[in-house]
Motif scaffolding. Structure first.
Motif, PDB file in Angstrom:
ATOM      1  N   LEU A  51      -2.512  28.779  30.700  1.00 53.13           N
ATOM      2  CA  LEU A  51      -2.136  27.498  31.172  1.00 53.13           C
ATOM      3  C   LEU A  51      -0.981  27.538  31.980  1.00 53.13           C
ATOM      4  CD1 LEU A  51      -2.006  25.556  27.706  1.00 53.13           C
ATOM      5  CD2 LEU A  51      -3.799  25.242  29.606  1.00 53.13           C
ATOM      6  N   LEU A  52      -0.171  28.483  31.851  1.00 57.81           N
ATOM      7  CA  LEU A  52       1.182  28.526  32.785  1.00 57.81           C
ATOM      8  C   LEU A  52       0.804  29.105  34.093  1.00 57.81           C
ATOM      9  CD1 LEU A  52       3.993  29.973  30.517  1.00 57.81           C
ATOM     10  CD2 LEU A  52       3.553  27.657  31.292  1.00 57.81           C
ATOM     11  N   ARG A  53      -0.384  29.646  34.396  1.00 62.21           N
ATOM     12  CA  ARG A  53      -0.695  30.232  35.683  1.00 62.21           C
ATOM     13  C   ARG A  53      -1.605  29.406  36.486  1.00 62.21           C
ATOM     14  NH1 ARG A  53      -2.620  34.838  32.288  1.00 62.21           N
ATOM     15  NH2 ARG A  53      -4.375  34.292  33.002  1.00 62.21           N
ATOM     16  N   GLN A  54      -1.870  28.412  36.027  1.00 58.21           N
ATOM     17  CA  GLN A  54      -2.732  27.514  36.623  1.00 58.21           C
ATOM     18  C   GLN A  54      -2.330  26.959  38.209  1.00 58.21           C
ATOM     19  OE1 GLN A  54      -6.079  27.949  36.158  1.00 58.21           O
ATOM     20  NE2 GLN A  54      -5.082  29.545  34.832  1.00 58.21           N
ATOM     21  N   ARG A  55      -3.155  26.766  39.307  1.00 57.71           N
ATOM     22  CA  ARG A  55      -2.546  26.073  40.443  1.00 57.71           C
ATOM     23  C   ARG A  55      -2.349  24.520  40.202  1.00 57.71           C
ATOM     24  NH1 ARG A  55      -4.539  27.173  46.489  1.00 57.71           N
ATOM     25  NH2 ARG A  55      -3.323  25.693  47.248  1.00 57.71           N
ATOM     26  N   TYR A  56      -3.378  23.895  39.406  1.00 57.09           N
ATOM     27  CA  TYR A  56      -3.171  22.419  39.085  1.00 57.09           C
ATOM     28  C   TYR A  56      -3.149  22.228  37.674  1.00 57.09           C
ATOM     29  CZ  TYR A  56      -5.556  22.566  43.637  1.00 57.09           C
ATOM     30  OH  TYR A  56      -5.744  22.818  44.951  1.00 57.09           O
ATOM     31  N   PRO A  57      -1.891  22.262  37.261  1.00 56.02           N
ATOM     32  CA  PRO A  57      -1.261  22.036  35.954  1.00 56.02           C
ATOM     33  C   PRO A  57      -1.663  20.914  35.280  1.00 56.02           C
ATOM     34  CG  PRO A  57       0.522  21.930  37.053  1.00 56.02           C
ATOM     35  CD  PRO A  57      -0.424  22.478  38.068  1.00 56.02           C
ATOM     36  N   LYS A 137     -13.995  26.429  34.404  1.00 56.89           N
ATOM     37  CA  LYS A 137     -13.450  27.848  34.084  1.00 56.89           C
ATOM     38  C   LYS A 137     -13.959  28.913  35.230  1.00 56.89           C
ATOM     39  CE  LYS A 137     -13.311  31.009  30.091  1.00 56.89           C
ATOM     40  NZ  LYS A 137     -13.470  31.194  29.047  1.00 56.89           N
ATOM     41  N   LEU A 138     -15.484  28.717  35.240  1.00 57.41           N
ATOM     42  CA  LEU A 138     -15.903  29.656  36.370  1.00 57.41           C
ATOM     43  C   LEU A 138     -15.310  29.374  37.776  1.00 57.41           C
ATOM     44  CD1 LEU A 138     -19.837  29.605  35.186  1.00 57.41           C
ATOM     45  CD2 LEU A 138     -18.271  31.209  34.904  1.00 57.41           C
ATOM     46  N   GLY A 139     -15.196  28.137  38.005  1.00 62.75           N
ATOM     47  CA  GLY A 139     -14.723  27.931  39.410  1.00 62.75           C
ATOM     48  C   GLY A 139     -13.295  28.464  39.645  1.00 62.75           C
ATOM     49  N   VAL A 140     -12.671  28.406  38.607  1.00 62.54           N
ATOM     50  CA  VAL A 140     -11.293  28.946  38.592  1.00 62.54           C
ATOM     51  C   VAL A 140     -11.255  30.577  38.906  1.00 62.54           C
ATOM     52  CG1 VAL A 140      -9.344  29.676  37.039  1.00 62.54           C
ATOM     53  CG2 VAL A 140      -9.936  27.508  37.479  1.00 62.54           C
ATOM     54  N   LYS A 141     -12.335  31.108  38.167  1.00 60.89           N
ATOM     55  CA  LYS A 141     -12.546  32.649  38.312  1.00 60.89           C
ATOM     56  C   LYS A 141     -12.827  32.983  39.608  1.00 60.89           C
ATOM     57  CE  LYS A 141     -13.604  34.086  33.457  1.00 60.89           C
ATOM     58  NZ  LYS A 141     -14.481  34.553  32.602  1.00 60.89           N
ATOM     59  N   ARG A 142     -13.848  32.039  40.283  1.00 61.86           N
ATOM     60  CA  ARG A 142     -14.386  32.468  41.551  1.00 61.86           C
ATOM     61  C   ARG A 142     -13.177  32.191  42.655  1.00 61.86           C
ATOM     62  NH1 ARG A 142     -20.408  29.667  42.504  1.00 61.86           N
ATOM     63  NH2 ARG A 142     -21.275  31.711  42.298  1.00 61.86           N
ATOM     64  N   VAL A 143     -12.344  31.236  42.412  1.00 60.26           N
ATOM     65  CA  VAL A 143     -11.231  31.171  43.353  1.00 60.26           C
ATOM     66  C   VAL A 143     -10.319  32.176  43.159  1.00 60.26           C
ATOM     67  CG1 VAL A 143      -9.158  29.763  43.571  1.00 60.26           C
ATOM     68  CG2 VAL A 143     -11.152  28.666  43.349  1.00 60.26           C
TER      69      VAL A 143
END
Length: 152
Positions: A51-57, A137-143
């Motif tokens: 949760l802390l590492r996300q770009r769009y919290p 979740k998959l979109g975050v992995k792709r990015v």
């Protein structure tokens, strides 16, 4: 609890009561967390670090509140560490708890009234929410993968 309020107060009022209770309860938990110390075990939690590492919290926090298997304690603590403003936090809690509270209240009412045909749309909505979670979740992995390739 939302299932029980759906049974007792019907689908609409049960949903509204549970949704307000979820919002107020999470706000209270956030206040308590802010005033107390959290153990290192919580800070070492894999979901918390994610949760802390996300770009769009705010989007991630809303999603975390919508997923019942993610503890709200961890999500609330992450919101404090991310220094999310109170208005954005309230929006994330309201949006995140809305779909799952809706599902619980309406399914509780449908089960108690023995209206199993009403459960079909609820199951479909639940499955769509699960698919949305997987797509995010998959979109975050792709990015991340794309950014990693760009850096090299």
């Amino acid at each position: 609890m939302s299932i029980f309020t759906g049974v007792c107060y019907g689908p609409l009022f049960g949903f509204l009561i549970s949704w307000c209770g979820d919002i107020l309860g999470n706000c209270l938990v956030r206040i308590v967390i802010d005033k107390s110390k959290i153990s290192t075990k919580t800070r070492e939690n894999r979901v918390y670090r994610y949760l802390l590492r996300q770009r769009y919290p705010i989007l991630v926090l809303a999603t975390a509140f919508a997923v019942p298997i993610i503890p709200n304690l961890i999500t609330n603590y992450a919101s404090l560490r991310l220094k999310i403003s109170k208005s954005y936090y309230l929006a994330a809690v309201a949006l995140g708890t809305l779909p799952i509270t809706f599902l619980y209240a309406y399914s509780g009412h449908a089960i108690s009234a023995l209206k199993f045909k009403q459960l079909i749309p609820l199951v479909i909505i639940f499955l769509l929410l699960c698919c949305l979670y997987l797509v995010i979740k998959l979109g975050v992995k792709r990015v991340r993968k794309y950014r990693h390739r760009r850096k090299n």
